[in-house]
Write an enzyme that holds these catalytic residues in place. Sequence first.
Site, PDB file in Angstrom:
ATOM      1  N   ARG A 197       0.918  -1.227   0.014  1.00  0.00           N
ATOM      2  CA  ARG A 197       0.023   0.053   0.114  1.00  0.00           C
ATOM      3  C   ARG A 197       0.741   1.255  -0.090  1.00  0.00           C
ATOM      4  O   ARG A 197       1.760   1.516   0.712  1.00  0.00           O
ATOM      5  CB  ARG A 197      -0.839   0.014   1.082  1.00  0.00           C
ATOM      6  CG  ARG A 197      -1.538   1.128   1.861  1.00  0.00           C
ATOM      7  CD  ARG A 197      -2.249   1.238   2.997  1.00  0.00           C
ATOM      8  NE  ARG A 197      -2.074   0.466   3.935  1.00  0.00           N
ATOM      9  CZ  ARG A 197      -1.198   1.125   5.051  1.00  0.00           C
ATOM     10  NH1 ARG A 197      -0.568   2.263   4.855  1.00  0.00           N
ATOM     11  NH2 ARG A 197      -0.826   0.694   6.044  1.00  0.00           N
ATOM     12  N   HIS A 203      -2.844   4.138   5.355  1.00  0.00           N
ATOM     13  CA  HIS A 203      -4.190   3.405   5.775  1.00  0.00           C
ATOM     14  C   HIS A 203      -5.507   4.041   5.088  1.00  0.00           C
ATOM     15  O   HIS A 203      -6.200   3.457   4.272  1.00  0.00           O
ATOM     16  CB  HIS A 203      -4.323   2.913   7.015  1.00  0.00           C
ATOM     17  CG  HIS A 203      -5.663   2.155   7.373  1.00  0.00           C
ATOM     18  ND1 HIS A 203      -5.647   0.735   6.754  1.00  0.00           N
ATOM     19  CD2 HIS A 203      -6.716   2.457   7.894  1.00  0.00           C
ATOM     20  CE1 HIS A 203      -6.642   0.423   7.222  1.00  0.00           C
ATOM     21  NE2 HIS A 203      -7.518   1.070   7.942  1.00  0.00           N
ATOM     22  N   TYR A 211       5.163   4.672  11.259  1.00  0.00           N
ATOM     23  CA  TYR A 211       5.490   3.449  11.385  1.00  0.00           C
ATOM     24  C   TYR A 211       6.193   2.789  10.297  1.00  0.00           C
ATOM     25  O   TYR A 211       6.553   1.540  10.383  1.00  0.00           O
ATOM     26  CB  TYR A 211       4.106   2.478  11.770  1.00  0.00           C
ATOM     27  CG  TYR A 211       2.950   2.742  10.920  1.00  0.00           C
ATOM     28  CD1 TYR A 211       3.048   2.127   9.478  1.00  0.00           C
ATOM     29  CD2 TYR A 211       2.108   3.566  10.819  1.00  0.00           C
ATOM     30  CE1 TYR A 211       2.119   2.053   8.803  1.00  0.00           C
ATOM     31  CE2 TYR A 211       1.089   3.736  10.087  1.00  0.00           C
ATOM     32  CZ  TYR A 211       1.103   3.092   8.800  1.00  0.00           C
ATOM     33  OH  TYR A 211       0.055   3.105   8.139  1.00  0.00           O
TER      34      TYR A 211
HETATM   35  C1  TPP Z   1     -13.211  -7.041  13.422  1.00  0.00           C
HETATM   36  C2  TPP Z   1     -12.649  -5.737  13.232  1.00  0.00           C
HETATM   37  N1  TPP Z   1     -11.452  -5.388  13.859  1.00  0.00           N
HETATM   38  C3  TPP Z   1     -10.876  -4.365  13.777  1.00  0.00           C
HETATM   39  C4  TPP Z   1     -11.256  -3.318  13.018  1.00  0.00           C
HETATM   40  C5  TPP Z   1     -10.241  -1.948  12.839  1.00  0.00           C
HETATM   41  N2  TPP Z   1      -9.581  -2.133  11.418  1.00  0.00           N
HETATM   42  C6  TPP Z   1      -9.863  -1.698  10.401  1.00  0.00           C
HETATM   43  S1  TPP Z   1      -8.880  -1.845   9.055  1.00  0.00           S
HETATM   44  C7  TPP Z   1      -7.746  -2.581   9.980  1.00  0.00           C
HETATM   45  C8  TPP Z   1      -6.554  -3.051   9.513  1.00  0.00           C
HETATM   46  C9  TPP Z   1      -6.853  -4.284   8.328  1.00  0.00           C
HETATM   47  O1  TPP Z   1      -5.723  -4.568   7.687  1.00  0.00           O
HETATM   48  P1  TPP Z   1      -5.768  -5.445   6.535  1.00  0.00           P
HETATM   49  O2  TPP Z   1      -6.417  -6.724   6.959  1.00  0.00           O
HETATM   50  O3  TPP Z   1      -4.157  -5.971   6.469  1.00  0.00           O
HETATM   51  O4  TPP Z   1      -6.206  -4.946   5.348  1.00  0.00           O
HETATM   52  P2  TPP Z   1      -5.740  -3.491   4.754  1.00  0.00           P
HETATM   53  O5  TPP Z   1      -6.298  -2.130   5.485  1.00  0.00           O
HETATM   54  O6  TPP Z   1      -4.033  -3.449   4.844  1.00  0.00           O
HETATM   55  O7  TPP Z   1      -6.193  -3.409   3.245  1.00  0.00           O
HETATM   56  C10 TPP Z   1      -8.271  -2.727  11.380  1.00  0.00           C
HETATM   57  C11 TPP Z   1      -7.534  -3.550  12.459  1.00  0.00           C
HETATM   58  C12 TPP Z   1     -12.162  -3.586  12.158  1.00  0.00           C
HETATM   59  N3  TPP Z   1     -12.409  -2.801  11.143  1.00  0.00           N
HETATM   60  N4  TPP Z   1     -12.954  -4.956  12.135  1.00  0.00           N
END
Ligand code: TPP
Length: 388
Positions: free
Chosen positions: A282, A286, A295
């Site tokens: 990415r 975020h 980070y």
């Molecule tokens: C069940 C749940 N726990 C925590 C979150 C908060 N949260 C939103 S995005 C994220 C990171 C997800 O990372 P990844 O799966 O690698 O996807 P990316 O954002 O990198 O595409 C988190 C922890 C959430 N949306 N849902």
Amino acid sequence: MTTTPQAARRASPRKRRPATPTAPDPAAGLLPETEPVRLLDPDGTLLPARADYPEPPVEALREMYRRMVVGRRFDAQATALTKQGRLAVYPSSRGQEACQVGGVLALRDDDWVFPTYRESMALTARGIDPVEVLTLLRGDWHCGYDPALRRTAPQCTPLATQCVHAAGLAYGESYQGRDTVALVYIGDGATSEGDFHEGVNFAAVFKAPVVYFVQNNRYAISVPLSRQTAAPSLAYKGVGYGVPSEQVDGNDPVAVLAVLTRAVAHARAGKGPFLVEAHTYRMEPHTNADDASRYRDTDEVEAWRDRDPLARLEAYLRGRDVLDDAAVAEIAEQAETYAADLRERMNAQPPVDPLSLFDHVYAEPTPQLVEQREQVRAELAAATEEDA
Ligand SMILES: Cc1ncc(C[n+]2csc(CCOP(=O)(O)OP(=O)(O)O)c2C)c(N)n1
Ligand SMILES: [Mg+2]
């Protein structure tokens, strides 16, 4: 007279055991390759052809390039709209264009997509109106498009829940004799969620035609992959459920499309789910609300800039003489027109009725819902009186 066990063994010559045939490896065909599949070098040079992953037709790659260019322009426009207050939040997928577009190009129109919040580009590449795609991120209560009509579930913010939804839908489709495939987009971080494991397990046991497509972009917000998993790669998570898997260079558009095409064919043939892990990155924070410099360092980001999927595909297509300056300029112009139209339409503020929030929760509203609706109605009426 007593004899020692050793003496007894010496006295009776050991019988030779019949040779047992080697048992077949139960994990054969399930494990991914040890290195991600790659068909194009980062500079766009074609690597030796592979019989297991034939190169997609060149027209498909040209169309992939077009959708990636328009997708990147859409993504930049959506990020700009957050700065103008037109969008509440936007998670960019810049750098992940090969995965975003490859996922939808590997499917038929009647297949299903189960996206996360990061897949706005994939949905526009699928042909959904960008204003509809951005409706949820604008702050509305609904997803903007008709999921049944577009064969696309609403973008999922609760991590990994779409893994279970897709397993159920795909199982239902195959149960009714249809050969529909469901493709689930999921991030590296979300593979640590229970729903990922429950979804994959269910799909495996019931042979549901699902492709679980993990975009490993190295981070879950600020959590790096090294703090997410101790597995050799996320693709290895398939073997525990009896699900075949593969890993692919997610910034190699040719390989992404080739690997996903095979995964979709596997699912469509009734062989059950398939897991693909794409190694990508990415490039942006975020979301617009995140500060990625806290980070990760710029050297890391710069190193990934050299592996840009768009530049890679463009170099390859130019080398094959199927893309020239005029075509590149024409596609860039299409992308500009697309962004300008989006900008204009997003600047118009659609009237929103807050009470519509309650309309589609249940077919028969519960007493609590009726009460809440009344409360909101009274508050709105009071506010209108105050303004008057
Ligand atoms: C069940 C749940 N726990 C925590 C979150 C908060 N949260 C939103 S995005 C994220 C990171 C997800 O990372 P990844 O799966 O690698 O996807 P990316 O954002 O990198 O595409 C988190 C922890 C959430 N949306 N849902
Ligand atoms: Mg991630």
